[in-house]
Design an enzyme around this catalytic site. Structure first.
Site, PDB file in Angstrom:
ATOM      1  N   HIS A  66       0.815  -1.214   0.000  1.00  7.99           N
ATOM      2  CA  HIS A  66       0.000   0.000   0.000  1.00  7.99           C
ATOM      3  C   HIS A  66       0.855   1.274   0.000  1.00  7.99           C
ATOM      4  CE1 HIS A  66      -3.901  -2.072   1.001  1.00  7.99           C
ATOM      5  NE2 HIS A  66      -3.005  -3.012   1.244  1.00  7.99           N
ATOM      6  N   ASP A 137      -7.503  -2.437   3.957  1.00  8.70           N
ATOM      7  CA  ASP A 137      -7.640  -3.871   4.203  1.00  8.70           C
ATOM      8  C   ASP A 137      -8.473  -4.165   5.450  1.00  8.70           C
ATOM      9  OD1 ASP A 137      -6.022  -4.214   2.019  1.00  8.70           O
ATOM     10  OD2 ASP A 137      -4.308  -5.026   3.109  1.00  8.70           O
ATOM     11  N   HIS A 175      -8.319  -4.974  -2.357  1.00  8.51           N
ATOM     12  CA  HIS A 175      -7.939  -6.278  -2.910  1.00  8.51           C
ATOM     13  C   HIS A 175      -9.137  -6.938  -3.580  1.00  8.51           C
ATOM     14  CE1 HIS A 175      -3.859  -6.740  -1.281  1.00  8.51           C
ATOM     15  NE2 HIS A 175      -4.303  -6.112  -0.207  1.00  8.51           N
TER      16      HIS A 175
END
Length: 263
Positions: A66, A137, A175
């Site tokens: 990231h 995330d 993701h």
């Protein structure tokens, strides 16, 4: 808190990176802001192809997939604002933000509220405004991040914080894990009809090579087991998996997260 829609002319595009990352690019066909650039090369290629000027970078947490592109993007754009978690542990951050801060991005007429959402990492933040959520995330479609640094209590608290946002919030995680997440979710709730329908939609999108993101929060509340620890169906499945009774939602969440880790 800004909950109005995105300003006219603003688009959000997924720049693919590595095997399954999305670097989100928010732009107005002239100026661009990117979220979690783990790799600079696909960002620079997209900016060039679309004739966009990079105006800022947003970072949700410290993991390299990231943050790995920060240095090269700054090198290509001297003075580039890089906005992310407090702590001084991420090289390249020029502005630190924390829970309750309002982030003004006048170049695109955007305003985001900063939310601290520890669990996946302790420094994790999310950006919410204009009915869009950039959550890194922490929350995935039909899933959530692994607990690398935080506790189940922290992660459940963070997810509950996100759950209180408006139902029409568009969830931009980083993701393309949706298909595998759905397979697990169906193990937990095989009779969940909303999840069954979502699974079919996801399979069709992936067959066409298309992203399954963004999702929306109303949908996630129906199909994501990590937002459903309070539901009897999820509790019963967790108890069957662990072969013991669960005392509260945290215990259910922790059991389902461990189950997913071992799945």
């Amino acid at each position: 808190m800004a909950t109005d829609v995105l300003p006219h002319g603003i688009s959000i595009f997924p720049i693919e990176a590595f095997s399954d990352n999305y670097i989100w690019c928010i732009h107005n066909s002239e100026q661009a802001i990117v979220v979690d650039p783990g790799d600079a090369e696909p960002v620079l290629a997209f900016l060039k192809s679309e004739n966009l000027h990079l105006a800022a970078v947003l970072i949700t947490h410290h993991h390299h997939d990231h943050t790995g592109g920060i240095a090269k993007l700054v090198s290509a754009n001297p003075g580039l604002p890089v906005i992310g978690p407090r702590g001084g542990h991420i090289r390249g951050i020029t502005k630190s933000v924390s829970q309750g801060d309002t982030l003004q991005l006048p170049v695109l007429d955007l305003e985001f509220q900063v939310m601290e959402v520890p669990g996946h990492t302790l420094d994790h933040i999310a950006f919410f405004g204009h009915n869009v959520l950039f959550c890194g995330d922490t929350l995935f479609s039909a899933g959530c991040g692994r607990l690398f640094e935080g506790s189940p209590e922290q992660m459940l608290h963070s997810l509950n914080k996100l759950k209180r946002l408006p139902d029409n919030t568009l969830v931009y995680c980083t993701h393309e894990y949706t298909q595998s997440n759905v397979r697990f979710a169906l193990e937990v709730e095989p009779e969940n009809q909303a999840l069954q329908a979502y699974s079919s939609w996801v399979d069709k999108k992936r067959e066409m090579g298309m992203p399954t993101l963004p999702s929306n929060l109303a949908e996630q509340k129906q199909i994501n087991p990590f937002l459903r620890s309070h539901e009897l169906s999820v509790q019963t499945a967790a108890e069957a998996y662990c072969e013991k009774n669960m005392g509260d939602d945290v215990a259910v969440f922790a059991a389902v997260r461990r189950w997913k880790d071992e799945f």
